[in-house]
Design a protein around this motif. Structure first.
Motif, PDB file in Angstrom:
ATOM      1  N   ILE A  21      24.054  14.208  50.357  1.00 21.94           N
ATOM      2  CA  ILE A  21      24.564  15.381  49.626  1.00 21.94           C
ATOM      3  C   ILE A  21      25.979  14.996  49.247  1.00 21.94           C
ATOM      4  O   ILE A  21      26.446  14.181  50.114  1.00 21.94           O
ATOM      5  N   TRP A  22      26.494  14.868  48.005  1.00 24.43           N
ATOM      6  CA  TRP A  22      27.922  14.298  47.543  1.00 24.43           C
ATOM      7  C   TRP A  22      28.346  15.478  46.748  1.00 24.43           C
ATOM      8  O   TRP A  22      27.825  16.101  45.777  1.00 24.43           O
ATOM      9  N   ASP A  23      29.807  15.935  47.214  1.00 23.88           N
ATOM     10  CA  ASP A  23      30.454  16.868  46.523  1.00 23.88           C
ATOM     11  C   ASP A  23      31.919  16.016  46.482  1.00 23.88           C
ATOM     12  O   ASP A  23      32.479  15.754  47.053  1.00 23.88           O
ATOM     13  N   HIS A  49      46.979  15.759  27.917  1.00 24.51           N
ATOM     14  CA  HIS A  49      45.522  16.154  28.010  1.00 24.51           C
ATOM     15  C   HIS A  49      45.352  16.135  29.682  1.00 24.51           C
ATOM     16  O   HIS A  49      45.815  15.049  30.327  1.00 24.51           O
ATOM     17  N   ASN A  50      44.702  17.041  30.277  1.00 28.48           N
ATOM     18  CA  ASN A  50      44.099  16.997  31.420  1.00 28.48           C
ATOM     19  C   ASN A  50      42.655  16.958  31.467  1.00 28.48           C
ATOM     20  O   ASN A  50      42.130  17.981  30.875  1.00 28.48           O
ATOM     21  N   ALA A  51      41.560  16.375  32.123  1.00 31.05           N
ATOM     22  CA  ALA A  51      40.513  16.144  32.302  1.00 31.05           C
ATOM     23  C   ALA A  51      40.035  16.372  33.777  1.00 31.05           C
ATOM     24  O   ALA A  51      40.417  15.541  34.459  1.00 31.05           O
ATOM     25  N   GLY A  52      39.416  17.548  34.037  1.00 28.54           N
ATOM     26  CA  GLY A  52      38.911  17.712  35.309  1.00 28.54           C
ATOM     27  C   GLY A  52      37.553  17.791  35.345  1.00 28.54           C
ATOM     28  O   GLY A  52      36.819  18.039  34.606  1.00 28.54           O
ATOM     29  N   ALA A  53      36.951  17.252  36.478  1.00 26.87           N
ATOM     30  CA  ALA A  53      35.728  17.133  36.688  1.00 26.87           C
ATOM     31  C   ALA A  53      35.132  17.487  38.347  1.00 26.87           C
ATOM     32  O   ALA A  53      35.735  17.045  39.063  1.00 26.87           O
ATOM     33  N   TRP A  54      34.072  18.463  38.537  1.00 25.33           N
ATOM     34  CA  TRP A  54      33.556  18.865  39.685  1.00 25.33           C
ATOM     35  C   TRP A  54      31.999  18.406  39.617  1.00 25.33           C
ATOM     36  O   TRP A  54      31.447  18.797  38.613  1.00 25.33           O
ATOM     37  N   SER A  55      31.718  17.758  40.543  1.00 23.02           N
ATOM     38  CA  SER A  55      30.368  17.383  40.562  1.00 23.02           C
ATOM     39  C   SER A  55      29.552  17.549  42.041  1.00 23.02           C
ATOM     40  O   SER A  55      30.264  17.321  43.068  1.00 23.02           O
ATOM     41  N   ARG A  56      28.427  18.115  42.125  1.00 19.89           N
ATOM     42  CA  ARG A  56      27.740  18.185  43.257  1.00 19.89           C
ATOM     43  C   ARG A  56      26.382  17.728  43.183  1.00 19.89           C
ATOM     44  O   ARG A  56      25.561  18.231  42.229  1.00 19.89           O
ATOM     45  N   GLU A  77      -4.141  -0.637  51.656  1.00 19.57           N
ATOM     46  CA  GLU A  77      -2.914   0.017  52.024  1.00 19.57           C
ATOM     47  C   GLU A  77      -2.985   0.984  50.851  1.00 19.57           C
ATOM     48  O   GLU A  77      -3.396   1.101  49.632  1.00 19.57           O
ATOM     49  N   ALA A  78      -2.144   2.245  51.184  1.00 18.06           N
ATOM     50  CA  ALA A  78      -2.085   3.548  50.404  1.00 18.06           C
ATOM     51  C   ALA A  78      -0.904   4.294  50.717  1.00 18.06           C
ATOM     52  O   ALA A  78      -0.339   3.883  51.882  1.00 18.06           O
ATOM     53  N   GLY A  79      -0.533   4.980  49.783  1.00 15.61           N
ATOM     54  CA  GLY A  79       1.106   5.653  50.157  1.00 15.61           C
ATOM     55  C   GLY A  79       1.491   6.768  49.375  1.00 15.61           C
ATOM     56  O   GLY A  79       0.594   7.211  48.196  1.00 15.61           O
ATOM     57  N   TYR A  80       2.424   7.343  49.713  1.00 18.55           N
ATOM     58  CA  TYR A  80       2.896   8.563  48.944  1.00 18.55           C
ATOM     59  C   TYR A  80       4.329   8.735  48.725  1.00 18.55           C
ATOM     60  O   TYR A  80       4.950   8.308  49.846  1.00 18.55           O
ATOM     61  N   ASN A  81       4.968   8.860  47.347  1.00 20.94           N
ATOM     62  CA  ASN A  81       6.216   8.845  47.694  1.00 20.94           C
ATOM     63  C   ASN A  81       6.772  10.276  46.780  1.00 20.94           C
ATOM     64  O   ASN A  81       6.079  10.721  45.721  1.00 20.94           O
ATOM     65  N   PHE A  82       7.975  10.773  47.124  1.00 22.89           N
ATOM     66  CA  PHE A  82       8.425  11.833  46.621  1.00 22.89           C
ATOM     67  C   PHE A  82       9.757  11.978  46.455  1.00 22.89           C
ATOM     68  O   PHE A  82      10.734  11.505  47.301  1.00 22.89           O
ATOM     69  N   ASP A  83      10.355  12.030  45.168  1.00 22.14           N
ATOM     70  CA  ASP A  83      11.827  11.840  44.675  1.00 22.14           C
ATOM     71  C   ASP A  83      12.452  13.210  44.347  1.00 22.14           C
ATOM     72  O   ASP A  83      11.904  13.596  43.372  1.00 22.14           O
ATOM     73  N   TYR A  84      13.395  13.589  44.780  1.00 26.78           N
ATOM     74  CA  TYR A  84      13.975  14.807  44.154  1.00 26.78           C
ATOM     75  C   TYR A  84      15.543  14.638  44.104  1.00 26.78           C
ATOM     76  O   TYR A  84      16.275  14.210  44.895  1.00 26.78           O
ATOM     77  N   ILE A  85      16.084  14.735  42.771  1.00 23.88           N
ATOM     78  CA  ILE A  85      17.582  14.652  42.419  1.00 23.88           C
ATOM     79  C   ILE A  85      18.002  16.158  41.786  1.00 23.88           C
ATOM     80  O   ILE A  85      17.405  16.541  40.679  1.00 23.88           O
ATOM     81  N   GLN A  86      18.999  16.473  42.146  1.00 22.95           N
ATOM     82  CA  GLN A  86      19.801  17.727  41.744  1.00 22.95           C
ATOM     83  C   GLN A  86      21.239  17.508  41.521  1.00 22.95           C
ATOM     84  O   GLN A  86      21.676  17.076  42.516  1.00 22.95           O
ATOM     85  N   ASN A 111      32.411  21.576  29.531  1.00 19.75           N
ATOM     86  CA  ASN A 111      31.010  22.031  29.631  1.00 19.75           C
ATOM     87  C   ASN A 111      30.372  22.232  31.168  1.00 19.75           C
ATOM     88  O   ASN A 111      31.273  21.462  31.955  1.00 19.75           O
ATOM     89  N   ASP A 112      29.293  22.937  31.357  1.00 18.78           N
ATOM     90  CA  ASP A 112      28.620  22.871  32.525  1.00 18.78           C
ATOM     91  C   ASP A 112      27.335  22.455  32.400  1.00 18.78           C
ATOM     92  O   ASP A 112      26.645  22.914  31.553  1.00 18.78           O
ATOM     93  N   THR A 113      26.700  21.296  33.114  1.00 15.68           N
ATOM     94  CA  THR A 113      25.660  20.884  33.274  1.00 15.68           C
ATOM     95  C   THR A 113      24.891  20.740  34.661  1.00 15.68           C
ATOM     96  O   THR A 113      25.358  20.707  35.386  1.00 15.68           O
ATOM     97  N   LYS A 114      23.654  21.157  34.517  1.00 17.63           N
ATOM     98  CA  LYS A 114      22.701  21.209  35.583  1.00 17.63           C
ATOM     99  C   LYS A 114      21.450  20.332  35.358  1.00 17.63           C
ATOM    100  O   LYS A 114      20.839  20.517  34.386  1.00 17.63           O
TER     101      LYS A 114
END
Length: 246
Positions: A21-23, A49-56, A77-86, A111-114
């Protein structure tokens, strides 16, 4: 991390999970003053100018692997991988109004991006020896799903795809401590959220970057041929690699 070993040597199951987790936030201030060639200020109002950024960000990875020796020559050999990024990002850009003495929100660059992406992948490899050749054959299947929400413009961009990635590795030992190897693999390079965000990222009065939400992953086929020669204390090698894009 978890690992379980069975009675037979090399027969095991292992798994690993990792979460990050990064904030954070940042503020960049820009002040522009017009001057002549000798850097003497001109009678021109300066700009601020002022540029502010917030990221989580939240990232979660899980991996499970299974290894089964079938004999002295063969291994599966066999395997399973799961990756999740928000990734959530909120940018606020403000201009200083010299007339009123107040900071005005610049809606052109704020702007606001998800961003979300998920990868589910399964793989299997089989290795063995045939005549004088050692080989390993592999196949990996992935389901990739990404979602980009641009809240400022009320836009939604979706993309998902199933991809297959085969691999081939073949090698042979030759007389006089020599070895030749051939490898083939299919790979993918996916754009990140900064390359996809369609809203302008305003760094200063001279640099603006804009992403493209329609960018597709880049697939490549890689072929490599390698030769090695070992001596008593050193060895030399030569390899040729060719990559083609799809």
């Amino acid at each position: 991390y978890y690992q379980k070993s069975f009675e037979e040597e090399g027969h095991q199951i292992s798994s690993m999970a990792n979460a990050i987790i990064w904030d954070g936030n940042g503020l960049e201030k820009m002040r522009n003053v017009a001057t002549d060639k000798n850097f003497n200020p001109l009678n021109v109002p300066e700009t601020n100018h002022n540029a502010g950024a917030w990221s989580r960000s939240f990232m979660f990875k899980y991996k499970a692997d299974y290894s089964l020796p079938l004999s002295d020559k063969y291994k599966f050999e066999a395997g399973y991988n799961f990756d999740y990024i928000q990734d959530f990002s909120d940018y606020e850009y403000k201009d200083f109004n010299n007339s009123t003495g107040h900071w005005d929100m610049n809606l052109l660059f704020s702007n606001d991006t998800k961003y979300y992406h998920t990868i589910n992948a399964v793989y299997g490899t089989f290795g063995g020896k045939l005549w004088e050749f050692d080989y390993q054959l592999g196949l990996r299947a992935e389901y990739f799903n990404r979602r980009l929400e641009q809240s400022t413009n009320d836009e939604l961009f979706k993309y998902n795809k199933i991809s297959v990635f085969p691999t081939v590795h073949i090698s042979r030992q030759l007389p006089a401590e020599q070895q030749v190897q051939f490898s083939y693999s299919r790979r993918v390079q996916r754009p990140d959220v900064y390359s996809l965000n369609p809203f302008p990222d305003y760094s200063d009065d001279y640099f603006v970057s804009v992403g493209n939400p329609q960018l597709m992953p880049e697939y490549t086929n890689s072929y490599e041929l390698n030769y090695q020669k070992s001596f008593e204390t050193v060895f030399c090698s030569r390899s040729e690699e060719h990559t083609s894009e799809l």
